[in-house]
Enzyme design. Structure first.
Site, PDB file in Angstrom:
ATOM      1  N   LYS A   1       0.836  -1.199   0.000  1.00 13.74           N
ATOM      2  CA  LYS A   1       0.000   0.000   0.000  1.00 13.74           C
ATOM      3  C   LYS A   1       0.875   1.256   0.000  1.00 13.74           C
ATOM      4  O   LYS A   1       1.920   1.309   0.657  1.00 13.74           O
ATOM      5  CB  LYS A   1      -0.891  -0.038   1.248  1.00 13.74           C
ATOM      6  CG  LYS A   1      -1.971   1.029   1.340  1.00 13.74           C
ATOM      7  CD  LYS A   1      -2.818   0.781   2.582  1.00 13.74           C
ATOM      8  CE  LYS A   1      -3.958   1.777   2.734  1.00 13.74           C
ATOM      9  NZ  LYS A   1      -4.814   1.465   3.896  1.00 13.74           N
TER      10      LYS A   1
ATOM     11  N   SER B   1      -9.675   1.563   3.128  1.00 17.05           N
ATOM     12  CA  SER B   1      -8.857   2.407   2.278  1.00 17.05           C
ATOM     13  C   SER B   1      -7.860   1.640   1.423  1.00 17.05           C
ATOM     14  O   SER B   1      -7.261   2.187   0.497  1.00 17.05           O
ATOM     15  CB  SER B   1      -8.100   3.416   3.147  1.00 17.05           C
ATOM     16  OG  SER B   1      -7.180   2.757   4.023  1.00 17.05           O
TER      17      SER B   1
ATOM     18  N   SER C   1      -9.965  -1.015   7.097  1.00 17.81           N
ATOM     19  CA  SER C   1      -9.365  -0.817   5.770  1.00 17.81           C
ATOM     20  C   SER C   1      -8.758  -2.057   5.140  1.00 17.81           C
ATOM     21  O   SER C   1      -8.435  -2.049   3.956  1.00 17.81           O
ATOM     22  CB  SER C   1      -8.305   0.287   5.831  1.00 17.81           C
ATOM     23  OG  SER C   1      -8.916   1.541   5.984  1.00 17.81           O
TER      24      SER C   1
END
Length: 447
Positions: free
Chosen positions: A78, A156, A180
């Site tokens: 990420k 997210s 997330s």
């Protein structure tokens, strides 16, 4: 079309038999990452480094050397994590021009040490502040579960989820502050594991909320999650496989079952039927304490208060460059006083102690990961009202266990051919190993 569909043990067996090579897997994943289906999944690719890691793993196997846990296998990271020599953007444009990281984040360094072929950095909600996954700066990756309708991937960790769902990676390193990892895992049909927060070091990850942020990953199976978790944490969990028969599973009746979309309610009921038939004891409990969270987490909430402390200078300098929805949520923390913030911490500690006492004697808590199927993307892009309504629903169930500082898995529980639905298994802090044993048994029963 998904490029890699095998779990890590199956891939390792194929590699050992010479049916494929790490170089072929990584080269294919890099090629697939450039296809239209993977649009907006990655913000940066590392083709040379990933191929070098793959070739090194192949050379180890050829020499008869036992390779590390993730040797030569494609893994995504990420865009929240520091990579030495790069500025960490965290899905933003406002961070461009800020100093480059001097070292890899511990999570990234440990993946490298385990031999992972790091494909690149994945797209995300700006500064990790939404469960929807929409990013106005870098585009939004489309959920691969529906070829007919563009649906959100969840956030997210949006790009992380889609990288695994498309078969570009065996695992996606993400983070989980309010859901997330588990939200996009549920919406994209993956397994996500949110460990107890203290299990994996958070250094080198751009903060959203230091009280809640957790470093973790999503994969195709519980066993794969445990393989990656062992690398991230620096040690494996002591998981003992257990039969499902006799396990005591709590079914909270407050908040977590409200406003379930019919398809979610049906998949959840079907999962409970299968678990009961396999001998699990399903015990309904009120757990009315869940309804206290909005009041105890006020004013502002941990994420806005702590994110404002991180980003207030960026907001003062360049608010117009923020995703306006993210900026508005961060600014909710601007007016919270120190005494109010300390009271929030005290209220949370008291609540955790009370809920831990109520959950003593249960092997896990069960509920839907999110109460809805992945919503259509266009309406949420166009409408603030629709966006914030969906965001609240997506985060509602998962956030309860971040607030508890607990651990949790999301497992797919939909029938074949249906849109993904997640079943969440959760427990209290430090109970990761026991919860993993439950997750393995539940996964087998639902297979």
């Amino acid at each position: 079309m998904r490029f890699i569909t095998d779990t890590i043990p199956v891939l390792k067996a194929r590699l050992a038999r010479g049916e494929t090579s790490c170089e072929a897997l990584v080269a294919g994943a890099l090629e697939a990452a450039a296809a239209p289906a993977a649009a907006s999944v990655f913000t940066t690719l590392y083709p040379e480094a990933a191929l070098a890691a793959a070739r090194h793993a192949d050379a180890q196997r050829a020499a008869g050397v036992a390779p590390p846990a993730l040797a030569g296998l494609p893994v995504s990271i990420k865009d929240l994590y520091d990579v030495a020599g790069e500025t960490t953007l965290a899905g933003s444009v406002v961070c461009r021009g800020e100093p480059a990281a001097l070292a890899d984040a511990p999570a990234v360094a440990r993946l490298r040490s385990a031999g992972a072929a790091l494909l690149g950095k994945t797209n995300m909600t700006e500064f990790a502040f939404s469960g929807v996954g929409i990013n106005p700066h870098h585009g939004t990756p489309r959920n691969p579960a529906d070829a007919a309708l563009a649906r959100i991937p969840g956030g997210s960790s949006s790009g992380a989820a889609v990288s695994v769902a498309l078969g570009l990676a065996v695992a996606g390193l993400g983070s989980d502050t309010g859901g997330s990892i588990r939200i996009p895992a549920a919406l994209c049909g993956l397994v996500g594991f949110k460990s107890t927060q203290s299990r994996v070091p958070r250094q080198g990850a751009l903060e959203l909320s230091r009280s809640l942020d957790t470093v973790c990953a999503m994969t195709r199976s519980v066993a794969d999650c445990l393989t990656v978790d062992a690398v991230l944490a620096g040690a494996p969990l002591a998981v003992q496989r257990r039969p499902l028969a006799g396990l005591r599973l709590a079914l909270p009746q407050t908040v977590l079952l409200d406003a379930l979309e019919p398809a979610v309610a049906q998949a959840y009921a079907h999962a409970l039927t299968r678990l009961s038939a396999a001998g699990a004891q399903l015990i309904e409990i009120p757990l009315g304490e869940l309804a206290e969270i909005p009041r105890l987490n006020a004013p502002g909430g941990f994420s806005p208060v702590e994110a404002y402390a991180v980003h207030h200078q960026r907001l003062a300098r360049a608010r117009a460059q923020f995703d306006p929805r993210v900026a508005a949520r961060i600014e909710l923390g601007a007016s919270v006083l120190a005494r109010e913030y300390i009271a929030m911490q005290d209220h949370r500690a008291d609540w955790i102690a009370r809920v831990e006492a109520l959950l003593e004697g249960f092997d896990a808590v069960l509920c839907p990961t999110v109460p809805v199927l992945a919503p259509a993307m266009d309406e949420l892009v166009a409408s603030d009202e629709a966006f914030f309504k969906a965001n609240g629903l997506l985060l509602r169930n998962t956030f309860a266990f971040n607030y508890l500082d607990g651990c949790a898995f999301s497992l797919p529980c939909q029938a074949a051919g249906e849109l993904p639905v997640g079943l969440m298994l959760a427990s209290v802090r430090g109970d990761d190993a026991r919860l993993a044993s439950v997750a393995l048994a539940v996964e087998q029963a639902l297979a």
